[in-house]
Design a protein around this motif. Structure first.
Motif, short mmCIF file in Angstrom:
data_model
loop_
_atom_site.label_atom_id
_atom_site.label_comp_id
_atom_site.label_asym_id
_atom_site.label_seq_id
_atom_site.Cartn_x
_atom_site.Cartn_y
_atom_site.Cartn_z
N TRP A 33 46.50 16.45 29.24
CA TRP A 33 46.84 17.76 28.69
C TRP A 33 47.56 18.54 29.77
O TRP A 33 47.46 18.23 30.94
CB TRP A 33 45.60 18.51 28.17
N ILE A 34 48.36 19.56 29.35
CA ILE A 34 49.13 20.33 30.33
C ILE A 34 48.85 21.82 30.23
O ILE A 34 48.53 22.34 29.17
CB ILE A 34 50.65 20.08 30.23
N PHE A 35 48.99 22.48 31.37
CA PHE A 35 48.86 23.92 31.51
C PHE A 35 50.00 24.35 32.42
O PHE A 35 49.91 24.24 33.64
CB PHE A 35 47.50 24.27 32.12
N LYS A 36 51.14 24.75 31.82
CA LYS A 36 52.36 25.04 32.58
C LYS A 36 52.96 26.37 32.17
O LYS A 36 52.85 26.78 31.01
CB LYS A 36 53.42 23.96 32.34
N GLU A 47 36.05 32.53 36.10
CA GLU A 47 36.30 31.27 36.80
C GLU A 47 37.13 30.34 35.92
O GLU A 47 37.43 30.65 34.78
CB GLU A 47 34.96 30.60 37.11
N TYR A 48 37.45 29.20 36.46
CA TYR A 48 38.11 28.12 35.73
C TYR A 48 37.12 26.99 35.63
O TYR A 48 36.63 26.50 36.65
CB TYR A 48 39.36 27.63 36.48
N MET A 49 36.79 26.56 34.41
CA MET A 49 35.92 25.40 34.18
C MET A 49 36.80 24.32 33.56
O MET A 49 36.86 24.18 32.34
CB MET A 49 34.75 25.79 33.28
N VAL A 50 37.52 23.60 34.41
CA VAL A 50 38.53 22.64 33.98
C VAL A 50 37.87 21.36 33.51
O VAL A 50 37.09 20.75 34.25
CB VAL A 50 39.53 22.35 35.12
N PHE A 57 48.52 20.80 35.89
CA PHE A 57 48.83 22.21 36.11
C PHE A 57 50.13 22.28 36.89
O PHE A 57 50.30 21.58 37.89
CB PHE A 57 47.73 22.90 36.91
N SER A 58 51.06 23.13 36.45
CA SER A 58 52.33 23.26 37.16
C SER A 58 53.04 24.54 36.77
O SER A 58 52.98 24.96 35.63
CB SER A 58 53.22 22.06 36.84
N ASN A 59 53.71 25.14 37.75
CA ASN A 59 54.59 26.29 37.53
C ASN A 59 53.88 27.49 36.90
O ASN A 59 54.46 28.18 36.08
CB ASN A 59 55.80 25.89 36.67
N ASN A 60 52.66 27.74 37.31
CA ASN A 60 51.93 28.92 36.83
C ASN A 60 51.94 30.00 37.90
O ASN A 60 52.05 29.72 39.09
CB ASN A 60 50.48 28.54 36.50
N ILE A 61 51.82 31.25 37.46
CA ILE A 61 51.69 32.38 38.37
C ILE A 61 50.26 32.90 38.27
O ILE A 61 49.77 33.18 37.17
CB ILE A 61 52.68 33.52 38.02
N TYR A 62 49.59 33.03 39.42
CA TYR A 62 48.23 33.53 39.50
C TYR A 62 48.27 34.83 40.30
O TYR A 62 48.71 34.84 41.45
CB TYR A 62 47.33 32.53 40.22
N TRP A 63 47.81 35.93 39.70
CA TRP A 63 47.85 37.22 40.37
C TRP A 63 46.53 37.94 40.19
O TRP A 63 45.88 37.80 39.16
CB TRP A 63 48.99 38.07 39.81
N GLY A 64 46.12 38.70 41.18
CA GLY A 64 44.86 39.43 41.11
C GLY A 64 43.80 38.67 41.88
O GLY A 64 44.02 38.27 43.03
N ASN A 65 42.66 38.45 41.25
CA ASN A 65 41.56 37.72 41.89
C ASN A 65 41.83 36.22 41.83
O ASN A 65 42.37 35.71 40.85
CB ASN A 65 40.24 38.04 41.19
N HIS A 66 41.44 35.54 42.90
CA HIS A 66 41.65 34.09 43.01
C HIS A 66 40.31 33.41 43.26
O HIS A 66 39.93 33.20 44.42
CB HIS A 66 42.63 33.77 44.14
N GLU A 70 40.13 28.20 41.07
CA GLU A 70 41.53 28.29 40.63
C GLU A 70 42.23 26.97 40.95
O GLU A 70 42.12 26.46 42.06
CB GLU A 70 42.22 29.44 41.35
N PRO A 71 42.95 26.40 39.97
CA PRO A 71 43.59 25.10 40.18
C PRO A 71 44.64 25.11 41.30
O PRO A 71 45.35 26.10 41.48
CB PRO A 71 44.26 24.80 38.83
N GLN A 72 44.69 24.01 42.01
CA GLN A 72 45.78 23.75 42.95
C GLN A 72 46.84 23.01 42.15
O GLN A 72 46.50 22.20 41.30
CB GLN A 72 45.29 22.91 44.13
N GLU A 73 48.10 23.25 42.44
CA GLU A 73 49.14 22.65 41.61
C GLU A 73 50.50 22.71 42.30
O GLU A 73 50.71 23.54 43.18
CB GLU A 73 49.24 23.37 40.27
#
Length: 138
Positions: A33-36, A47-50, A57-66, A70-73
């Motif tokens: 599955w993809i999250f892009k 949180e993220y419960m992947v 995971f690719s080409n996402n913008i994460y802003w605010g709390n980390h 949080e996925p590495q990608e």
């Protein structure tokens, strides 16, 4: 499953899970599955419960709390996405123009090309199948 080109806004004080997987009846947990191309404004404590091992995971913008989960990608962006007025949405689609990117947003032309992307973004703009799209719903 493909989750792409969304803008997710989580207000301060919320414990919303950005991705949450807590069940085992959904079939092959390790399926691809993809999250892009998503923008995640996380001012909450969620949180993220992947699920499984098949998520890309690719080409996402994460802003605010980390959070630590949080996925590495590849091509991860942690800069302010510079939206017009994030958090200003109310009831109705007409109230969501505040989630459009400003001209100097790092989201502009920074997304991964998605095959069979539907041809239009959330606001009705054409999306190319050849050129890099914006990250987020616009």
């Amino acid at each position: 499953m493909q989750i792409y080109n969304n803008t997710i806004y989580i207000s301060e004080g919320l414990d919303t899970k950005i991705i949450e997987h807590t069940w085992d009846e959904a079939g092959n947990i390790n399926a691809l599955w993809i999250f892009k191309n998503n923008i995640i404004y996380n001012y909450g404590s969620g949180e993220y419960m992947v699920p499984g091992t098949g998520g890309i995971f690719s080409n996402n913008i994460y802003w605010g709390n980390h959070p630590a989960s949080e996925p590495q990608e590849p091509n991860k962006i942690t800069k302010d996405p510079m939206l017009e007025s994030p958090g200003s949405g109310k009831q109705g689609l007409d109230s969501l123009s505040g989630y459009k990117p400003k001209k100097k947003s790092p989201s502009i032309n920074a997304g991964a090309v998605i095959d069979h992307n539907g041809g239009l973004d959330f606001f009705g703009n054409k999306v190319s199948v050849y050129d890099r799209p914006n990250i987020g719903a616009n």
